[in-house]
Design an enzyme around this catalytic site. Structure first.
Site, PDB file in Angstrom:
ATOM      1  N   LYS A 145      -5.493   7.743  59.717  1.00 28.58           N
ATOM      2  CA  LYS A 145      -4.847   6.929  60.759  1.00 28.58           C
ATOM      3  C   LYS A 145      -4.234   5.672  60.143  1.00 28.58           C
ATOM      4  CE  LYS A 145      -5.427   9.549  64.304  1.00 28.58           C
ATOM      5  NZ  LYS A 145      -4.252  10.220  64.892  1.00 28.58           N
ATOM      6  N   TYR A 203     -11.191  10.429  58.438  1.00 25.64           N
ATOM      7  CA  TYR A 203     -10.315  10.326  59.614  1.00 25.64           C
ATOM      8  C   TYR A 203      -9.626   8.969  59.649  1.00 25.64           C
ATOM      9  CZ  TYR A 203      -9.111   9.725  64.580  1.00 25.64           C
ATOM     10  OH  TYR A 203      -8.453   9.464  65.758  1.00 25.64           O
TER      11      TYR A 203
HETATM   12  N1  NAP Z   1     -10.250  10.322  71.532  1.00 22.94           N
HETATM   13  C1  NAP Z   1     -10.313   9.184  70.879  1.00 22.94           C
HETATM   14  O1  NAP Z   1     -11.307   8.472  70.928  1.00 22.94           O
HETATM   15  C2  NAP Z   1      -9.126   8.728  70.098  1.00 22.94           C
HETATM   16  C3  NAP Z   1      -9.098   7.405  69.676  1.00 22.94           C
HETATM   17  C4  NAP Z   1      -8.000   6.947  68.949  1.00 22.94           C
HETATM   18  C5  NAP Z   1      -6.996   7.822  68.610  1.00 22.94           C
HETATM   19  N2  NAP Z   1      -7.028   9.106  69.003  1.00 22.94           N
HETATM   20  C6  NAP Z   1      -5.938   9.998  68.591  1.00 22.94           C
HETATM   21  O2  NAP Z   1      -5.217  10.407  69.732  1.00 22.94           O
HETATM   22  C7  NAP Z   1      -4.671  11.697  69.508  1.00 22.94           C
HETATM   23  C8  NAP Z   1      -5.074  12.592  70.657  1.00 22.94           C
HETATM   24  O3  NAP Z   1      -6.479  12.683  70.726  1.00 22.94           O
HETATM   25  P1  NAP Z   1      -7.308  13.307  71.935  1.00 22.94           P
HETATM   26  O4  NAP Z   1      -8.420  12.421  72.204  1.00 22.94           O
HETATM   27  O5  NAP Z   1      -6.384  13.658  73.027  1.00 22.94           O
HETATM   28  O6  NAP Z   1      -7.874  14.595  71.234  1.00 22.94           O
HETATM   29  P2  NAP Z   1      -7.841  16.141  71.590  1.00 22.94           P
HETATM   30  O7  NAP Z   1      -7.900  16.320  73.066  1.00 22.94           O
HETATM   31  O8  NAP Z   1      -8.857  16.759  70.749  1.00 22.94           O
HETATM   32  O9  NAP Z   1      -6.384  16.559  71.094  1.00 22.94           O
HETATM   33  C9  NAP Z   1      -6.090  16.800  69.748  1.00 22.94           C
HETATM   34  C10 NAP Z   1      -4.955  17.770  69.728  1.00 22.94           C
HETATM   35  O10 NAP Z   1      -4.544  18.058  68.393  1.00 22.94           O
HETATM   36  C11 NAP Z   1      -4.274  19.443  68.302  1.00 22.94           C
HETATM   37  N3  NAP Z   1      -4.275  19.933  66.948  1.00 22.94           N
HETATM   38  C12 NAP Z   1      -5.248  19.805  66.029  1.00 22.94           C
HETATM   39  N4  NAP Z   1      -4.865  20.401  64.886  1.00 22.94           N
HETATM   40  C13 NAP Z   1      -3.636  20.915  65.071  1.00 22.94           C
HETATM   41  C14 NAP Z   1      -2.725  21.642  64.281  1.00 22.94           C
HETATM   42  N5  NAP Z   1      -2.989  21.980  63.028  1.00 22.94           N
HETATM   43  N6  NAP Z   1      -1.542  21.982  64.823  1.00 22.94           N
HETATM   44  C15 NAP Z   1      -1.235  21.672  66.087  1.00 22.94           C
HETATM   45  N7  NAP Z   1      -2.061  20.988  66.885  1.00 22.94           N
HETATM   46  C16 NAP Z   1      -3.257  20.612  66.388  1.00 22.94           C
HETATM   47  C17 NAP Z   1      -5.341  20.056  69.140  1.00 22.94           C
HETATM   48  O11 NAP Z   1      -5.034  21.391  69.450  1.00 22.94           O
HETATM   49  P3  NAP Z   1      -6.170  22.453  69.844  1.00 22.94           P
HETATM   50  O12 NAP Z   1      -6.397  22.292  71.316  1.00 22.94           O
HETATM   51  O13 NAP Z   1      -5.573  23.758  69.496  1.00 22.94           O
HETATM   52  O14 NAP Z   1      -7.370  22.120  69.033  1.00 22.94           O
HETATM   53  C18 NAP Z   1      -5.290  19.118  70.333  1.00 22.94           C
HETATM   54  O15 NAP Z   1      -4.228  19.475  71.187  1.00 22.94           O
HETATM   55  C19 NAP Z   1      -5.197  12.156  68.155  1.00 22.94           C
HETATM   56  O16 NAP Z   1      -4.204  11.879  67.179  1.00 22.94           O
HETATM   57  C20 NAP Z   1      -6.392  11.252  67.936  1.00 22.94           C
HETATM   58  O17 NAP Z   1      -6.625  11.074  66.569  1.00 22.94           O
HETATM   59  C21 NAP Z   1      -8.083   9.581  69.746  1.00 22.94           C
END
Ligand code: NAP
Ligand code: FAD
Lengths: 253, 455
Positions: free
Chosen positions: A162, A158
């Site tokens: 990033k 992962y």
């Molecule tokens: N949470 C953390 O701690 C954190 C920290 C740093 C960065 N981020 C980044 O921030 C972003 C948002 O994260 P979040 O925490 O909001 O996570 P999240 O709620 O799990 O959201 C991830 C999203 O990606 C979608 N997705 C995954 N695979 C896909 C695909 N093939 N096509 C279309 N959509 C897809 C998921 O859709 P489904 O609902 O259908 O699965 C979901 O809407 C991500 O890029 C993550 O890497 C998160």
């Protein structure tokens, strides 16, 4: 168009069920906002998210979007612009964390994850950038992560996606200089969201709303990179230089 | 795309919301050529970019400036009119007409606006309460319409296009030249009376009772003063001086007129700019105190009375990189309570810079998008980067609309389509005219897209 306060008319969230993406969209909504489009691989699961963005005078809706369907990205952008008008703010929020142990045991699934987080993200970002270049304005918000700032063994598949996406977004931002369009890179730490549900929180864990605040102020002041919480910028300035033997042993989850 | 286009980032005087357009300076004869195949992003004319928001920029599309020469202006001494190219500035025009004993019918707070910009915004000046806005004085115009055809318009010929173009923000066609009435003056000086008012009530009363007898009337309000000093203000009334008002030395050359630039703010001003609550408070205190309690018949030059800001070039840079917004609205007479409440909110926010203008408007004209209406208008500059400014502005918008007031498109950088639709009940009528003359949406701007004025 965005107004003098950076308030957008049209907002697009790629990965429309993302907790962070939806929080950012909610934070950016203003009296001048007309549409919020949630691009999801399964729009039928976006009911709650859509409801949380519904306001009088705003069209909030979920549309179908599969990130790995790269050949469709240009068409997706074109169809959306035809329907709603210029892309003012686009939030690239989709991504998968994966389970490191499973990824290590199943190299093909690692490739799938790298594809979604990096290859598909690059493709849609380029399609969005082309449209913004043409329209002479617009902001692309890219969800990077501190996990890419210095990749850790605990989630290096992962983290490396990033790192790649972050570098890609920096270069894309530079390439858009002088076009009126721009990229804002967001580097959150551990955020309580559906992605991290059930995981033990890392130090300086934060919430989607804090990330959203950082994005909103970053957009208003024309920043290129924001950290959430902000202190991580200084912490990673140090962590980047920690010697490898020590880095490997740091208790960072 | 013709080779003389430059890709350039443009913004308004407030330096907010920059976007990138293709810009070219075009002679009048070449304009029609540049309207053709203007792509789906359309085209808009830019004057001197003195509107504060995004009226004279067109993201992803074309922006044209008109190469015009003031020397080609034709003065009709019998009728007291001038016919002049729309790209000519009021500065250039005044250098030509003042020595010949004329003044422009309306001047804004800066000379650096074009005739085209004055018409497209239907600008108002300190004489609005008696003489109306710029459009009231226009007799005819030649307009290049979307089809490439030049149409002669006046209140009798194509009155729909005539009035839709006045205040039409460049979206109905390109004004090529216009004929408007001038004011005859004996001298290039003004006589000015100054009245210092202790608070807002005193100012409102003074303006409500005394304005009608003066051609010019305008006031400044200290929007940082609180408590007993709330609304302390300075009111200036004036008219053009007669030759007999001047001392013998000035009277020997009564129409002498040669305004100068004193200095220009350098392009780089430190990050957050130099305008903040502390510097503004000091400025306001000095500004208020320098004025006498009451003084009559003071002689001032045209620049000193009408265009004091023009002595400093590019002063908009003082606000730093994020720029500023100018909030200007009007509320109808009879709603002084709401006017007061709005001012209270601005004072409480501590966001106001010293640049504040309060003015009493007279009757509206026939142009559907003309801003002035009988009532009170307030203009205040505020830094765009301030954290609370969005919430403040939106809350003021609601108050303004709640009593049938509205916002000035030439200043607007923050409202929405809904706010403008509510404030301009004749917007639909304007759109019908605009669609008739530009059915394919050749004319477009960021302002038009943001406020859904067209399309
Ligand atoms: N949470 C953390 O701690 C954190 C920290 C740093 C960065 N981020 C980044 O921030 C972003 C948002 O994260 P979040 O925490 O909001 O996570 P999240 O709620 O799990 O959201 C991830 C999203 O990606 C979608 N997705 C995954 N695979 C896909 C695909 N093939 N096509 C279309 N959509 C897809 C998921 O859709 P489904 O609902 O259908 O699965 C979901 O809407 C991500 O890029 C993550 O890497 C998160
Ligand atoms: C310091 C200062 C003080 C001011 N004081 C006042 C004031 O007291 N009262 C007031 O009313 N305004 C005032 N203004 C605002 C100013 O008068 C208007 O914004 C005016 O329109 C600016 O003219 P411009 O030539 O710079 O036009 P721009 O700002 O370049 O353009 C304004 C609009 O005019 C259109 N336009 C320009 N040329 C043409 C043309 N040939 N044909 C068709 N459309 C055209 C543009 O498309 C655009 O929509 C002030 C501005 C400043 C900076």
């Amino acid at each position: 168009m965005q107004n003098a306060f950076g308030e957008p008319q049209n907002i697009l969230v790629l990965g429309g069920t993302s907790d962070i993406g939806v929080a950012i969209a909610r934070r950016l909504m203003a009296p001048s906002t007309k549409t919020v489009t949630l691009a999801c691989r399964r729009p039928e699961t976006a009911g709650l998210a859509v409801a949380s963005l519904t306001r009088p005078g705003v069209v909030a809706e979920a549309v179908e979007f599969e990130a790995t369907d790269e050949s469709n990205h240009v068409g997706f952008v074109r169809a959306l612009v035809d329907r709603t008008g210029d892309l003012d703010v686009v939030i690239l929020a989709f991504g998968q964390l994966g389970d490191q142990e499973r990824l290590e045991n199943d190299p093909a699934s690692a490739a799938d994850l790298v594809r979604v987080n990096f290859a598909s993200a690059a493709s849609i970002a380029l399609a969005v950038a082309a449209q913004m270049r043409k329209q002479g304005h617009g902001r692309l918000v890219v969800l990077s992560s501190v996990a890419g700032e210095r990749v850790r063994k605990a989630n290096f598949v992962y983290g490396s996606t990033k790192a790649g996406l972050d570098g890609f977004a920096q270069g894309l931002g530079d390439s858009l200089e002088g076009t009126g369009a721009g990229v804002l890179i967001v580097r959150p730490g551990f955020v309580h969201s559906s992605m991290t549900a059930g995981l033990e929180a890392a130090p300086f864990a934060t919430t989607p709303d804090v990330v959203a605040d950082a994005v909103a102020s970053g957009l208003r002041t024309g920043r290129r990179i924001v950290w959430a919480p902000g202190i991580l910028r200084w912490i990673f300035m140090i962590l980047r230089h920690v010697p490898a033997p020590l880095w490997r042993r740091l208790p960072l989850g | 795309m013709a080779p003389d286009y430059r890709r350039i980032s443009l913004s308004g005087w407030g330096r907010t919301s920059p976007s990138v357009s293709l810009l070219a300076e075009v002679p009048v004869e070449g304009l029609a050529e540049h309207l053709k195949d203007s792509s789906d992003r359309g085209v808009v004319v830019r004057g001197l970019g003195r509107s504060y928001g995004d009226a004279a920029q067109n993201a992803g599309g074309r922006v044209l400036t008109i190469a015009d020469r003031a020397a080609e202006a034709v003065i009709d001494d019998v009728r007291g009119t001038v016919t002049v190219g729309a790209g000519v500035s009021l500065d250039e025009l005044m250098r030509l007409i003042v020595p010949r004993g004329y003044f422009v019918p309306v001047t804004p707070g800066t000379r650096y606006v074009t005739v085209g910009g004055a018409i497209a915004s239907d600008i108002h000046g300190k004489n609005h309460h008696v003489e109306g806005s710029f459009g009231n004085h226009v007799e005819r115009m030649a307009i290049l319409t979307a089809s490439g055809e030049v149409v002669e318009v006046s209140p009798r010929e194509h009155p729909d296009l005539f009035w839709a173009t006045i205040g039409g923000m460049g979206l109905t066609g390109v004004v090529l030249d216009a004929t408007f009435r001038l004011l005859r003056v004996e001298t290039s000086r003004c006589t000015v009376d100054t009245i210092r008012c202790r608070d807002l009530d005193e100012l409102i009363t003074e303006m409500s009772t005394g304005d009608e007898n003066s051609r010019y009337s305008v006031s400044w309000v200290d929007l940082l003063a609180t408590g007993r000093k709330f609304g302390r203000s300075v009111l200036w009334r004036g008219d053009h001086a007669r030759r007999s008002d001047l001392d013998p030395k000035s009277a020997s050359d009564p129409l002498q007129y040669a305004p100068r630039h004193l200095l220009t703010v350098p392009p780089v001003v430190p990050g957050p700019g130099l305008v903040n609550a502390a510097t503004s408070r000091i400025f306001n205190e000095l500004w208020f105190r320098k004025e006498p309690d009451r003084q009559t018949g003071q002689i001032k030059s045209i620049p000193a009375f009408f265009h004091p800001l023009d002595s400093v070039g590019a002063w908009n840079r003082l606000y730093g990189r994020s720029g500023f917004v100018q909030y200007q609205f009007v509320v109808p007479f009879g709603h002084e309570d709401v006017f007061r409440r709005i001012i209270e909110r601005i004072v409480a926010s501590r966001l106001a810079s010293p640049l504040v203008v309060l003015k009493r408007f007279g009757a509206s004209n026939e142009a559907p998008l003309s801003f002035p209406m009988p009532g009170w208008t307030l203009t205040v500059d505020m830094p765009a980067a301030a954290h609370e400014i969005a919430a403040l502005s939106h809350s003021l918008d609601e108050l303004v609309l709640s009593v049938g007031g509205r916002h000035y498109l030439a200043k607007d950088a923050h409202t929405s389509a809904d706010v403008i639709r509510a404030g301009y009940p004749r917007l639909a009528e304007w759109r019908t005219t605009r669609d008739k003359w530009d059915p394919n949406g050749v004319f477009a701007s960021d302002l038009a897209r943001r406020l859904e004025l067209v399309g």
